[in-house]
Scaffold this motif. Structure first.
Motif: not given
Ligand SMILES: [Zn+2]
Length: 215
Positions: A130-135, A152-157
């Motif tokens: 999971t992305c710790p930033n945008c979940k 790497i998160c697609d949404n926020c990197g």
């Molecule tokens: Zn993210």
């Protein structure tokens, strides 16, 4: 369309298939876990009972769950069908659910079992990141769910992290408990000719097609 009782071991993809059915066919997703959480927020006797039980670590009785289910189905838009998730978990609950369905005159339903073996379920679970930033959630072992760039998160990197509660040991216990508990329920519905087994190992579009064949 038919109402659906959805039975699936952990990591079989129940959430994904439920979303597909609610979005494409307007199914109402009824999760008994959500019902209990929502019921606590009401200001009535049931809310008080549930809060007391949960706060003291006790299980909420089947009677209460059934009552909540009944209210929920009663208040539902009657032109829609429901997906029942998280109930029944054992034969006693299956029997009480039969009574409720009789009372509400619900005869047209199918029990869908999303079948997955332990190794595949484990692989999926351990692949969850999971992305710790945008979940946003990903799975490194799934073609559809893996991030475009590894880790790497697609949404926020941001760098993706593994979900901490998923160790092989705890997952095995959770999976085994589920199977032991659920097997008799599957046999019960098989005897009633209500059970449809769909392999969760197929490509997601094949799973959707199989499910559409049932409903
Ligand atoms: Zn993210």
């Amino acid at each position: 369309m038919k109402n659906i009782i959805f039975v699936a071991p952990p990591a079989a993809g129940k959430g994904t298939v439920s979303n597909f059915l609610t979005e494409k066919y307007g199914y109402i997703h009824i999760s008994t876990g959500d019902l209990l959480r929502d019921a606590r927020n009401n200001n009535d006797e049931i809310a008080k009972t549930i809060t007391e039980l949960m706060d003291s670590g006790k299980l909420v009785s089947d009677e209460i769950v059934l009552e909540l289910l009944k209210r929920c189905i009663d208040n539902m838009d009657k032109s829609k069908k429901f997906i029942l998730d998280g109930f029944p978990r054992n034969i006693a609950q299956a029997n009480t659910l039969d009574d409720l369905f009789n009372e509400l005159n619900i005869t047209d339903y199918a029990v869908i079992y999303l079948d997955i073996d332990f190794d595949e379920a484990l692989k999926r679970t351990l692949g969850r990141i999971t992305c710790p930033n945008c979940k946003k959630g990903y799975n490194k072992y799934s073609t559809e769910l893996k991030p475009k760039i590894d880790g790497i998160c697609d949404n926020c990197g941001c760098s993706l992290i593994t979900r901490s509660d998923d160790s092989e040991e705890t997952f095995k216990i959770r999976f085994d408990n589920y199977m032991n508990e659920t097997k008799p329920v599957l046999d019960y519905y098989k005897d009633k000719y209500k059970l449809v087994t769909i392999s969760a190992k197929q490509d997601i579009n094949n799973i959707y097609n199989s499910v559409e064949g049932v409903i």
